[in-house]
Design a protein around this motif. Structure first.
Motif, PDB file in Angstrom:
ATOM      1  N   GLN A 111     -13.792 -11.886  49.019  1.00  0.00           N
ATOM      2  CA  GLN A 111     -13.524 -13.277  48.839  1.00  0.00           C
ATOM      3  C   GLN A 111     -13.540 -13.871  47.261  1.00  0.00           C
ATOM      4  O   GLN A 111     -12.856 -14.904  46.983  1.00  0.00           O
ATOM      5  N   THR A 112     -14.354 -13.447  46.544  1.00  0.00           N
ATOM      6  CA  THR A 112     -14.211 -13.798  45.008  1.00  0.00           C
ATOM      7  C   THR A 112     -12.963 -13.430  44.328  1.00  0.00           C
ATOM      8  O   THR A 112     -12.028 -14.265  43.643  1.00  0.00           O
ATOM      9  N   LEU A 113     -12.050 -12.083  44.690  1.00  0.00           N
ATOM     10  CA  LEU A 113     -10.941 -11.627  44.213  1.00  0.00           C
ATOM     11  C   LEU A 113      -9.862 -12.602  44.926  1.00  0.00           C
ATOM     12  O   LEU A 113      -8.847 -12.688  44.047  1.00  0.00           O
ATOM     13  N   GLN A 114     -10.061 -13.181  45.800  1.00  0.00           N
ATOM     14  CA  GLN A 114      -8.849 -13.955  46.160  1.00  0.00           C
ATOM     15  C   GLN A 114      -8.475 -15.258  45.592  1.00  0.00           C
ATOM     16  O   GLN A 114      -7.536 -15.626  45.421  1.00  0.00           O
ATOM     17  N   SER A 115      -9.822 -15.563  44.771  1.00  0.00           N
ATOM     18  CA  SER A 115      -9.747 -16.767  43.897  1.00  0.00           C
ATOM     19  C   SER A 115      -9.388 -16.592  42.612  1.00  0.00           C
ATOM     20  O   SER A 115      -8.998 -17.403  41.752  1.00  0.00           O
ATOM     21  N   ILE A 116      -9.110 -15.482  42.045  1.00  0.00           N
ATOM     22  CA  ILE A 116      -8.854 -14.932  40.811  1.00  0.00           C
ATOM     23  C   ILE A 116      -7.472 -15.314  40.522  1.00  0.00           C
ATOM     24  O   ILE A 116      -6.708 -14.976  41.312  1.00  0.00           O
ATOM     25  N   PRO A 117      -7.142 -16.001  39.353  1.00  0.00           N
ATOM     26  CA  PRO A 117      -5.882 -16.295  39.140  1.00  0.00           C
ATOM     27  C   PRO A 117      -4.964 -15.140  38.866  1.00  0.00           C
ATOM     28  O   PRO A 117      -5.498 -14.117  38.254  1.00  0.00           O
ATOM     29  N   THR A 118      -3.878 -15.166  39.303  1.00  0.00           N
ATOM     30  CA  THR A 118      -2.826 -13.945  38.961  1.00  0.00           C
ATOM     31  C   THR A 118      -2.778 -13.547  37.776  1.00  0.00           C
ATOM     32  O   THR A 118      -2.413 -12.230  37.538  1.00  0.00           O
ATOM     33  N   VAL A 119      -2.709 -14.330  37.108  1.00  0.00           N
ATOM     34  CA  VAL A 119      -2.543 -13.950  35.534  1.00  0.00           C
ATOM     35  C   VAL A 119      -3.687 -13.219  34.832  1.00  0.00           C
ATOM     36  O   VAL A 119      -3.406 -12.367  34.039  1.00  0.00           O
ATOM     37  N   VAL A 120      -4.930 -13.536  35.606  1.00  0.00           N
ATOM     38  CA  VAL A 120      -5.934 -12.445  35.165  1.00  0.00           C
ATOM     39  C   VAL A 120      -5.831 -11.101  35.601  1.00  0.00           C
ATOM     40  O   VAL A 120      -6.116 -10.203  34.892  1.00  0.00           O
ATOM     41  N   ILE A 121      -5.362 -10.956  36.800  1.00  0.00           N
ATOM     42  CA  ILE A 121      -4.988  -9.643  37.580  1.00  0.00           C
ATOM     43  C   ILE A 121      -4.106  -9.117  36.610  1.00  0.00           C
ATOM     44  O   ILE A 121      -3.923  -7.836  36.468  1.00  0.00           O
ATOM     45  N   GLY A 122      -2.929  -9.999  36.097  1.00  0.00           N
ATOM     46  CA  GLY A 122      -1.984  -9.269  35.339  1.00  0.00           C
ATOM     47  C   GLY A 122      -2.374  -8.788  34.099  1.00  0.00           C
ATOM     48  O   GLY A 122      -1.907  -7.831  33.597  1.00  0.00           O
ATOM     49  N   LEU A 123      -3.459  -9.525  33.472  1.00  0.00           N
ATOM     50  CA  LEU A 123      -4.132  -9.095  32.044  1.00  0.00           C
ATOM     51  C   LEU A 123      -4.829  -7.454  32.365  1.00  0.00           C
ATOM     52  O   LEU A 123      -4.884  -6.677  31.692  1.00  0.00           O
ATOM     53  N   LEU A 124      -5.518  -7.509  33.553  1.00  0.00           N
ATOM     54  CA  LEU A 124      -6.070  -6.534  33.824  1.00  0.00           C
ATOM     55  C   LEU A 124      -5.358  -5.200  34.140  1.00  0.00           C
ATOM     56  O   LEU A 124      -5.707  -4.013  33.487  1.00  0.00           O
ATOM     57  N   VAL A 125      -4.206  -5.397  34.725  1.00  0.00           N
ATOM     58  CA  VAL A 125      -3.351  -4.206  35.045  1.00  0.00           C
ATOM     59  C   VAL A 125      -2.534  -3.886  33.855  1.00  0.00           C
ATOM     60  O   VAL A 125      -2.436  -2.920  33.431  1.00  0.00           O
ATOM     61  N   TYR A 126      -2.517  -4.992  32.926  1.00  0.00           N
ATOM     62  CA  TYR A 126      -1.815  -4.634  31.656  1.00  0.00           C
ATOM     63  C   TYR A 126      -2.558  -3.757  30.772  1.00  0.00           C
ATOM     64  O   TYR A 126      -2.282  -2.858  30.175  1.00  0.00           O
ATOM     65  N   PRO A 151      -6.897  -8.557  48.700  1.00  0.00           N
ATOM     66  CA  PRO A 151      -8.080  -9.295  49.049  1.00  0.00           C
ATOM     67  C   PRO A 151      -7.735 -10.438  50.238  1.00  0.00           C
ATOM     68  O   PRO A 151      -8.511 -10.524  51.047  1.00  0.00           O
ATOM     69  N   VAL A 152      -6.499 -10.732  50.035  1.00  0.00           N
ATOM     70  CA  VAL A 152      -6.109 -11.666  51.279  1.00  0.00           C
ATOM     71  C   VAL A 152      -5.920 -11.000  52.515  1.00  0.00           C
ATOM     72  O   VAL A 152      -6.540 -11.470  53.580  1.00  0.00           O
ATOM     73  N   LEU A 153      -5.376  -9.911  52.710  1.00  0.00           N
ATOM     74  CA  LEU A 153      -5.094  -9.116  53.890  1.00  0.00           C
ATOM     75  C   LEU A 153      -6.662  -8.809  54.608  1.00  0.00           C
ATOM     76  O   LEU A 153      -7.118  -8.951  55.594  1.00  0.00           O
ATOM     77  N   ILE A 154      -7.446  -8.324  53.576  1.00  0.00           N
ATOM     78  CA  ILE A 154      -8.808  -7.853  53.985  1.00  0.00           C
ATOM     79  C   ILE A 154      -9.794  -9.135  54.627  1.00  0.00           C
ATOM     80  O   ILE A 154     -10.190  -8.920  55.790  1.00  0.00           O
ATOM     81  N   ALA A 155      -9.724 -10.198  53.816  1.00  0.00           N
ATOM     82  CA  ALA A 155     -10.656 -11.385  54.107  1.00  0.00           C
ATOM     83  C   ALA A 155      -9.916 -11.882  55.598  1.00  0.00           C
ATOM     84  O   ALA A 155     -10.500 -12.140  56.496  1.00  0.00           O
ATOM     85  N   LEU A 156      -8.706 -12.074  55.574  1.00  0.00           N
ATOM     86  CA  LEU A 156      -8.109 -12.729  56.986  1.00  0.00           C
ATOM     87  C   LEU A 156      -8.284 -11.874  58.045  1.00  0.00           C
ATOM     88  O   LEU A 156      -8.533 -12.378  59.206  1.00  0.00           O
ATOM     89  N   SER A 157      -7.995 -10.399  57.828  1.00  0.00           N
ATOM     90  CA  SER A 157      -7.963  -9.612  59.120  1.00  0.00           C
ATOM     91  C   SER A 157      -9.681  -9.546  59.638  1.00  0.00           C
ATOM     92  O   SER A 157      -9.815  -9.511  60.547  1.00  0.00           O
TER      93      SER A 157
END
Length: 235
Positions: free
Chosen positions: A68-83, A114-120
């Protein structure tokens, strides 16, 4: 509507209907990357959602809250992590996926899961557990029982898939950071719209925006049709 906007709409439709190479290259990259990320993530995410809904284990509460927390993380932060993971000195630097479609797929997988996991999980939790337990007690093989369960929940599960796909198809931050917005390589619809708007090339931005609008209409119409079929008719 002013003549200027009418002219821009005409140019936008012209770009789409004439199969302009640049526009359709962007569309192709956007859909191929997002579909790949969704397909790779789909089965493991649904399986984890099922496990979280139907099993009790130590750490279940922690996993649920983490998702549930990962759903709310901004995509730019995930982009930074992957970068940081994919940069030359990063843990995955040897893969050389930075500024490639593979890197974009990895980033979108982290956004999608996270979206798929939470909603499923929510969909599976809405089912009476006794139905599952009865099926297993009667000796029904678990793959068949899961299949029947998924058929019963096809509308909420499809809603989960649509929500996840929409989130990754329209995100900008991660794609910009990990993909680099390279023409004919990693430039997708959201990054192209942002770039062309900043350049004042509104015709291409509108053409790409129309693609997203048409897709949204198709997905919502499909979902509405399935919902209507799922509702039992009164006699």
């Amino acid at each position: 509507m002013s003549e200027g906007w009418l002219s821009l709409l005409q140019q936008a439709f012209s770009l789409l209907l004439s199969f302009d190479h640049d526009v359709w290259s962007i569309i192709n990259i956007s859909f191929s990357v997002s579909f790949a990320a969704l397909l790779i993530t789909l089965i493991p995410s649904l399986a984890l959602g099922f496990v979280l809904a139907f099993t009790q284990f130590r750490g279940r509460w922690l996993v649920t809250n983490l998702v549930q927390t990962l759903q709310s993380i901004p995509t730019v932060v995930i982009g930074l992590l992957v970068y940081l993971l994919l940069t030359r000195n990063g843990v995955l630097g040897d893969l050389k996926w930075l500024f490639t479609q593979k890197g974009m797929i990895l980033g979108q997988m982290l956004i999608c899961a996270p979206v798929l996991i939470a909603l499923s999980q929510a969909a599976f939790s809405s089912v009476d557990r006794r139905a599952w337990e009865t099926a297993r007690t009667l000796g029904v093989a678990w793959p068949k029982a899961v299949y029947v369960l998924c058929r019963e929940l096809r509308v909420p599960l499809l809603l989960a898939v649509i929500a996840a796909f929409s989130r990754i198809l329209t995100e900008v931050g991660c794609s910009m950071m990990v993909g680099g917005n390279i023409m004919n390589v990693t430039r997708n619809i959201p990054t192209a719209i942002a770039l062309e708007t900043s350049k004042g090339d509104f015709a291409q931005a509108i053409a790409l925006g129309l693609v997203l609008l048409i897709l949204a209409l198709i997905l919502n119409f499909t979902l509405g049709t399935l919902r209507g079929k799922a509702v039992p008719r009164s006699h």
